[in-house]
Design an enzyme around this catalytic site. Structure first.
Site, PDB file in Angstrom:
ATOM      1  CG  HIS A   1       2.615  11.048   9.477  1.00 18.58           C
ATOM      2  ND1 HIS A   1       2.325   9.705   9.464  1.00 18.58           N
ATOM      3  CD2 HIS A   1       2.524  11.427  10.768  1.00 18.58           C
ATOM      4  CE1 HIS A   1       2.066   9.299  10.694  1.00 18.58           C
ATOM      5  NE2 HIS A   1       2.184  10.328  11.513  1.00 18.58           N
TER       6      HIS A   1
ATOM      7  CG  HIS B   1       4.451   6.712   4.220  1.00 21.38           C
ATOM      8  ND1 HIS B   1       4.152   5.883   5.273  1.00 21.38           N
ATOM      9  CD2 HIS B   1       4.318   5.957   3.110  1.00 21.38           C
ATOM     10  CE1 HIS B   1       3.856   4.670   4.807  1.00 21.38           C
ATOM     11  NE2 HIS B   1       3.948   4.692   3.494  1.00 21.38           N
TER      12      HIS B   1
ATOM     13  CG  HIS C   1       5.486  11.950  14.544  1.00 17.80           C
ATOM     14  ND1 HIS C   1       5.626  10.731  15.167  1.00 17.80           N
ATOM     15  CD2 HIS C   1       4.229  11.952  14.013  1.00 17.80           C
ATOM     16  CE1 HIS C   1       4.509  10.036  15.024  1.00 17.80           C
ATOM     17  NE2 HIS C   1       3.647  10.759  14.322  1.00 17.80           N
ATOM     18  CD  GLU C   2       2.331  15.122  12.698  1.00 17.36           C
ATOM     19  OE1 GLU C   2       1.814  14.670  11.656  1.00 17.36           O
ATOM     20  OE2 GLU C   2       2.047  14.680  13.829  1.00 17.36           O
TER      21      GLU C   2
HETATM   22 ZN   LIG Z   1       1.873  10.013  13.499  1.00 19.72          ZN
END
Ligand SMILES: [Zn+2]
Length: 631
Positions: free
Chosen positions: A420, A423, A416-417
């Site tokens: 980020h 992105h 998940h991280e």
């Molecule tokens: Zn998040």
């Protein structure tokens, strides 16, 4: 969700700590492997500044530069060149100040108890405030430039290209900016308008008398928010019943006070929307990122249309839990367990394999990034809990904070991280600083897509049905919690704002009854799917997000977009990959709704929300096939 946005510079900062000292002090529990590509477990803040002395001279230089920014005052409309020169000066100062801020923020978070550099760090925070004050003339001046003149500026100046979107966005919002005198009145009322949420925070975090209960294993638990969060997953049904009864009784006892604080917050939202000339508080909340209202309504309507899928999940869980009737307190415990742990190296390899569908460019960038010293991996004394990515140091790279503990949760948090971080990396690579920061509305798409692909890979490569069921229910729980529950909150939030906008009042009993209607509809109380005790309908009082002015819906929209995109990537391959990457590359160069639309994702259309429901039904088909086989 739950973790952090890319830019978190509005949070307070306290201290700075040397990366070199950190590296020396850290215990590294991951002693298993010593391969040359072994991931470093402590980030290197030396990429930001080699030492405190350099941080200090940067601070002095930036402080001096902030004092020169008034040279642009009154001149933004004078010529295209002058406008470009001033925008560059201001943006570069902001960029460098964020760089300064990030260093102190990250150092603080790995040693929260160290107060030595508190003074230095609060200087960085103060500089951010000073920059805001020193540039307060910019927006009014941009709005005041004659439209034809501005269009000429933008058409003829290459140097203005980096700033065109932010200038036009500022002007778009201008009709809701009031006269300087009125703006001063609103600014001056801000503290008074925050009273309701301040009271809520102190009451629920500190002053409410949280009871203690003894669980069936003899353990005594204090039922505050964190005790409730842990003990509601108890395998013992009687424990769960007791936990719910005790916890929600406290909220019922305070429901009139908590209704006054929530009503106060809603009234403040409604008042500010009215003062600024919006038709409704929803319209005001969505206007910041220029999100069409249809997005909100498409989400809520589609979830209501497809609520049967949630009922199906409740029934499947009931089958797994082997109970005759499901109660609301039965939604939290795991229905199946798996005894498995993962090292950091295994996590990295697993994630790289799982993310292959995103294509070579993504994988190459990802593989290179995860092997650098950008992560602070393990828990350590004084380190902040949770996980986040800090991507605000534009010229350097994102930093990833984890509290890795070898569980599957840690693996999915890692994926998940790093979504980020990817992105931020791709946005920073393809956009100038002024267009790199992306909106919250799209901030959770890459992170969620990474998680979706991870679970897809785990499920497809599970060694047996038991393991497969475990992954299936993990993913299904995530869909319940992020998609259905957040939409349920979004629907309630809209209902209470409309209640006040239509002249109605919000008492404790009124809020219970409004919440009860929605909760019972979502969980199929009248259809015999789940029994909802009236006691629990005070749950609205437990949700702090209702004090954040239409924020929660973005959890549901993000996960929907992520599922929609990953489905397409898995079925169509390259063209869908390219659309996905384009969203990350676009950063904040356009309105988030438009960025998604350009990538073939229309967030105002039901098909995006139907995609996640279809996926959920496929997962549940798989569960049923396994369960039928086991019979
Ligand atoms: Zn998040």
């Amino acid at each position: 969700m739950k973790r952090k946005n890319t830019l978190i510079y509005t949070l307070s900062i306290t201290l700075v700590f040397l990366a070199q000292q950190l590296a020396a002090q850290e215990v590294q529990p991951d002693t298993q492997k010593n391969a040359e590509n072994k991931t470093s477990t402590v980030w290197d803040l030396g990429d930001l500044y080699p030492d405190i002395a350099s941080w200090n001279s940067a601070r002095e230089e930036i402080a001096a530069r902030i004092n020169t920014l008034d040279q642009c005052k009154g001149k933004l409309g004078s010529s295209a060149d002058k406008l470009a020169e001033c925008m560059t000066l201001i943006n570069n100062t902001y960029k460098d100040l964020l760089h300064l801020y990030v260093y102190s923020f990250l150092a603080k978070d790995t040693d929260l108890g160290n107060s030595e550099n508190r003074e230095r760090a609060s200087v960085a925070q103060t500089l951010l405030t000073q920059l805001g004050e020193a540039t307060s003339y910019v927006d009014p001046e941009l709005v005041a430039i004659d439209e034809k003149k501005l269009n000429r500026f933008l058409k003829n100046s290459n140097a203005l290209k980096d700033y065109d979107f932010s200038i036009l966005n500022t002007r778009r919002q201008a009709k809701h900016i009031l006269s300087p005198k009125e703006e001063r009145i609103i600014a001056a009322s801000y503290d008074a308008l925050s009273t309701a949420s301040n009271v809520y925070e102190v009451l629920t975090n500190a002053e409410m008398p949280w009871p203690e209960i003894t669980l069936s294993n003899g353990e005594t638990v204090r039922l505050d928010a964190s005790g409730y969060g842990k003990s509601r997953t108890s395998e013992s049904r009687e424990d769960r019943r007791k936990v719910f009864k005790t916890f929600w009784e406290v909220f019922q006892n305070y429901r009139q006070t908590l209704a006054i604080t929530l009503e106060g917050q809603v009234k403040a939202d409604v008042l500010v929307a009215k003062l600024r000339g919006f038709d409704s508080s929803l319209q005001r909340a969505l206007d910041n990122d220029n999100i069409p209202e249809e997005v909100y309504r498409a989400l809520v309507n589609t979830v209501n249309d497809k609520i049967d899928s949630l009922h199906r999940l409740i029934s499947l869980r009931q089958r797994m839990l082997k109970i005759d009737e499901t109660e609301y307190f039965d939604i939290y415990p795991s229905v199946i367990s798996l005894d498995k742990s993962y090292t950091l190296e295994e996590t990295k390899e697993l994630t790289i394999k799982a993310l292959q569908p995103l294509g070579k460019e993504y994988i190459d960038t990802f593989t290179e990034a995860v092997n650098k010293n950008w992560m602070h991996v393990y828990p350590s004394p004084g380190k902040r809990s949770g996980a986040y990515v800090m991507g605000a140091a534009y010229d350097t790279h994102p930093y990833v904070l984890l509290n890795f503990d070898n569980t599957l949760e840690s693996v999915s948090t890692y994926a998940h991280e790093w979504g980020h971080a990817m992105h931020s990396l791709m946005s920073n690579e393809h956009q100038p600083f002024s267009k790199a920061d992306y909106a919250t509305f799209i901030a959770e798409i890459a992170s969620t897509a990474n998680e979706v692909l991870l679970f897809d890979y785990l499920r497809k490569n599970a060694k047996n049905d038991q393991e497969r069921l475990y992954y299936l229910f993990k993913e299904l729980s995530q869909i319940r919690g992020t998609f259905f529950r957040q939409t349920q909150f979004a629907e309630f939030e809209l209902a209470i704002h409309e209640q006040v906008e239509n002249g109605g009042a919000l008492s404790g009993d009124k809020l219970n009854s409004m919440y009860s209607d929605i909760l019972k509809r979502y969980y199929g109380h009248d259809k015999g799917i789940m029994n909802i005790d009236e006691l629990y309908t005070v749950e609205w009082a437990y949700i702090p997000h209702f004090y954040r002015n239409f924020y929660v819906y973005q959890y549901a929209t993000s996960i929907s977009a992520a599922y929609f995109l990953t489905d397409k990537i898995l079925s169509e391959g390259e063209p869908a990959q390219e659309n996905f990457l384009n969203i990350l590359r676009a950063g904040g160069s356009d309105y988030p709704y438009q960025i998604l639309l350009d990538a073939g994702v229309d967030m105002a259309s039901p098909e995006v929300y139907e995609a996640i429901i279809k996926r959920m039904n496929r997962l549940m088909d798989e569960v049923e096939t396994i369960l039928d086989k086991q019979r």
